[in-house]
Write an enzyme that holds these catalytic residues in place. Structure first.
Site, short mmCIF file in Angstrom:
data_model
loop_
_atom_site.label_atom_id
_atom_site.label_comp_id
_atom_site.label_asym_id
_atom_site.label_seq_id
_atom_site.Cartn_x
_atom_site.Cartn_y
_atom_site.Cartn_z
N GLU A 9 0.83 -1.21 0.00
CA GLU A 9 0.00 0.00 0.00
C GLU A 9 0.87 1.26 0.00
O GLU A 9 0.56 2.22 -0.71
CB GLU A 9 -0.91 -0.01 1.24
N GLU A 56 2.25 1.81 -3.40
CA GLU A 56 1.24 2.37 -4.31
C GLU A 56 0.99 3.84 -3.99
O GLU A 56 0.87 4.68 -4.90
CB GLU A 56 -0.05 1.55 -4.14
N CYS A 106 -8.58 -2.62 3.30
CA CYS A 106 -8.52 -3.89 4.06
C CYS A 106 -9.83 -4.27 4.71
O CYS A 106 -9.99 -5.40 5.16
CB CYS A 106 -7.38 -3.90 5.07
N SER A 112 -6.89 1.41 -2.83
CA SER A 112 -5.65 0.72 -3.18
C SER A 112 -6.01 -0.67 -3.71
O SER A 112 -6.98 -1.28 -3.26
CB SER A 112 -4.81 0.57 -1.91
N LYS A 134 -15.34 -10.72 6.88
CA LYS A 134 -14.14 -11.48 6.46
C LYS A 134 -14.53 -12.86 5.95
O LYS A 134 -13.82 -13.46 5.13
CB LYS A 134 -13.16 -11.61 7.63
N GLU A 143 -15.46 -12.06 2.50
CA GLU A 143 -14.27 -11.69 1.71
C GLU A 143 -13.52 -12.95 1.24
O GLU A 143 -13.14 -13.06 0.07
CB GLU A 143 -13.34 -10.83 2.57
N GLU A 151 -12.74 -13.45 -7.09
CA GLU A 151 -11.59 -12.78 -7.71
C GLU A 151 -10.45 -12.55 -6.73
O GLU A 151 -9.34 -12.23 -7.14
CB GLU A 151 -12.04 -11.46 -8.36
N CYS A 206 -11.78 -2.36 13.67
CA CYS A 206 -12.02 -3.80 13.85
C CYS A 206 -12.26 -4.20 15.29
O CYS A 206 -12.90 -5.21 15.56
CB CYS A 206 -10.84 -4.60 13.35
#
Ligand code: HC1
Ligand code: SF4
Length: 574
Positions: free
Chosen positions: A282, A285, A302, A322, A361, A364, A369, A507
């Site tokens: 990150e 980037e 994230c 990102s 999560k 996720e 993909e 979180c």
């Protein structure tokens, strides 16, 4: 200041008090179910629908709901008169009159507020018991919605509509047919639900719970052909102990590792390793976007609830996040490539289990993909902090007595920067610790960016790097994220980097953490504990993690390399 009399005792209340808040202020107790007041995030739910907080007020012919009745000068409240207690018992019996009677099989057994209040009110029979409803369960990768258990308290609706501004849940129909659900009766997976789990975090019954993978994980642990590794998210270590009677904010990293080893995991690794890796990608980037005129602001990516939110709500802004995968997914990708090769294990025989504070999560890990191979998933099973606690209890492990152990190497090594991922502002701070050194070429002596600490739900901080002022936005809660993005879109505010987390405080306040029962101070204590974990680390910048340095030297070459992109980056869907 009105004088109030509570069970004959005189107190001075405030004009703004209701009977409930006045009684609570002076140490009294009145049961509640539909009422919810999350003061720190300005969320209140008081439809006054459950009637469980009825009290007697002298001079009134009828009982009054404490949650919505304002106090007045000289009010005489009897919180536990026979009449009040009996009315509460009747209210609970009516709520139970069409409620499934399968408490022993319910995932909320032991944590259910309706069950607790029924016990408190000594509900031992039910003259009103009739026909229970017969809705199908709505089962997604992350959440199970069981409308049969909905008591119409509307807390979930308030979280989804007011806090998250997602608006998936609303009350439908009347009488016994009334239930909270998505419009057109769609399953959550076909709606704009982000799977943030904040509805489940406040649901008093088993109507909204995480989809559990406990049985699947036990099976993997028993399968001798499988090499089962586990990763633990930053926020789990400061909350798990609450399930075993410890104070909120107790740091139990060593015990948690010890317990996971006793449970039979072949290796106990850390999502914090993945967090350090995320920062490498990150920050690279971010530096590139800053120096080469790339798209700004850059958004952190994230939080999977947040990612799904931007995909649905701001599809025109998908260049902003990102492309770096989350730490959970980076960890999984590295476990099934670098770690598998180094240890000569077929990735198909490695099972990666994550312990997460989060329900999204689970979703996720199931996204097509995000996985690097069509043949297996990078993360096989995601368990919440609560599920891990259940497994520990089921295994008969005495958490208090378990000796502390260390994470395994190399995917268990992490820095202080990774620890703060679990609290609001932490991902941005961790990224800046690395970006600062890479952009300026100078050592960052004072690693803490105080402006990024704190609990406010939207913050903007200014940080100077190489004479350039960088503006960093931080928000938690998707409603706040929406405000921030709308301001960016309209040009009202100019930012370079934005961190967004879907849950209160980040979180640490995730939908899979031990229930906070409406007390968000619990979340603040977890935040403070993560800052302590950060301070206790000798290495506090992700790019100085020796195992990460080795990973790039031996395998990935450098941040942003072709190999890194293949394993550690993803794309988003409109
Ligand atoms: Fe989080 Fe993250 S911090 S998203 O909040 O970036 O869930 O704890 O594991 O992946 O590291 C959650 C926490 C967690 C990821 C990391
Ligand atoms: Fe709404 Fe989040 Fe619940 Fe989905 S998971 S219904 S977005 S509160």
């Amino acid at each position: 200041m009105p004088k109030v009399y509570i069970n004959g005792n005189e107190f001075e209340a405030s004009e703004k008090d209701t009977v409930l808040t006045a009684v609570q202020k002076f140490g009294g107790y009145i049961p509640t179910l539909c009422y919810m007041n999350l003061k720190d995030v300005n969320i209140e739910n008081k439809p006054s629908s459950c009637r469980v907080c009825m009290v007697e007020i002298e001079g009134r012919r009828t009982l009054a709901p404490a949650c919505t009745t304002p106090v007045f000068e000289g009010i005489k409240i009897k919180t536990h008169s026979r009449m009040a207690v009996e009315a509460r018992r009747t209210a609970v019996q009516l709520l139970l009159s069409d409620h499934p009677q399968d408490c022993l099989k319910c995932p909320k057994n032991g944590d259910c507020e309706l069950q607790k209040i029924a016990a408190e009110l000594h509900v031992v029979n039910n003259p009103y018991f009739g026909k229970t409803s017969n809705y199908d369960q709505d089962i997604s990768a992350a959440i199970i919605r069981d409308p049969n258990k909905c008591i119409m308290c509307r807390r979930c609706e308030t979280m989804c509509n007011d806090f998250q501004t997602v608006g998936v849940l609303s009350a439908i129909d009347r009488g016994f047919g009334a239930v909270v659900k998505p419009s057109f009766d769609l399953p959550l997976e076909e709606t704009t639900c982000t799977f943030c789990g904040q509805c489940a975090a406040v649901c008093p019954t088993g109507a909204l719970v995480e989809r559990s993978y406990i049985d699947e994980v036990w099976k993997e642990l028993e399968n001798e052909e499988k090499h089962v590794v586990v990763q633990t998210a930053p926020a789990v270590r400061v909350a798990l102990a609450e399930e075993f009677g410890y104070e909120p904010g107790t740091i139990s990293t060593g015990k948690m590792v010890g317990v996971l080893k006793l449970m039979g995991f072949d290796k106990v690794f850390d999502t914090n390793f993945g967090a350090d890796l995320t920062i490498m990608e990150e920050a690279t980037e971010f530096k590139e976007r800053l120096e080469n005129g790339g798209f700004l602001p850059m958004l952190t990516s994230c939080c999977p609830g947040w990612v799904k939110f931007i995909e649905h709500q701001f599809p025109n802004l998908l260049e902003m996040p990102s492309s770096a995968k989350s730490p959970q997914q980076m960890f999984g990708a590295i476990a099934k490539s670098y770690y598998a090769q180094k240890n000569n294990i077929d990735p198909k025989n490695i099972t990666v289990v994550s312990i997460m504070p989060c329900l999204a999560k689970k979703y996720e890990a199931a996204r097509e993909e995000i996985n690097t191979s069509p043949e297996y998933r990078d993360v096989d099973y995601v368990l919440t902090t609560r599920e891990l606690a259940k497994m520990i209890k089921e295994a008969g492990i005495n958490f208090k007595a378990v000796p502390e152990r260390e994470y395994d190497s190399p995917l268990g090594e992490s820095t202080g920067a990774a620890a703060i991922f679990g609290r609001t502002g932490g991902v941005a701070e961790a990224a800046l610790r690395t970006a600062y050194e890479w952009i300026t070429g100078n050592e960052l002596k004072e690693v803490e960016f105080e402006q990024l600490h704190g609990y406010e739900s939207i913050r903007v901080a200014e940080v100077e790097i190489n004479g350039k002022k960088l503006r960093v936005g931080v928000a938690y809660g998707l409603g706040n994220a929406r405000k921030l993005l709308e301001d960016v879109q309209s040009g009202k505010i100019e930012l370079h980097l934005i961190e967004i987390m879907a849950c209160p405080g980040g979180c640490v306040g995730g939908g899979g953490q031990p229930y906070h029962h409406g007390d968000l101070n619990v979340i603040k204590k977890r935040i403070d504990a993560l800052n302590v974990v950060d301070k206790s680390k000798i290495i506090r910048k992700s790019h100085e993690n020796p195992s990460i340095v080795r990973l790039y030297n031996e395998y990935l070459e450098k941040p942003g390399s072709e190999k890194s992109h293949q394993l550690l980056h993803t794309h988003y869907m409109e």
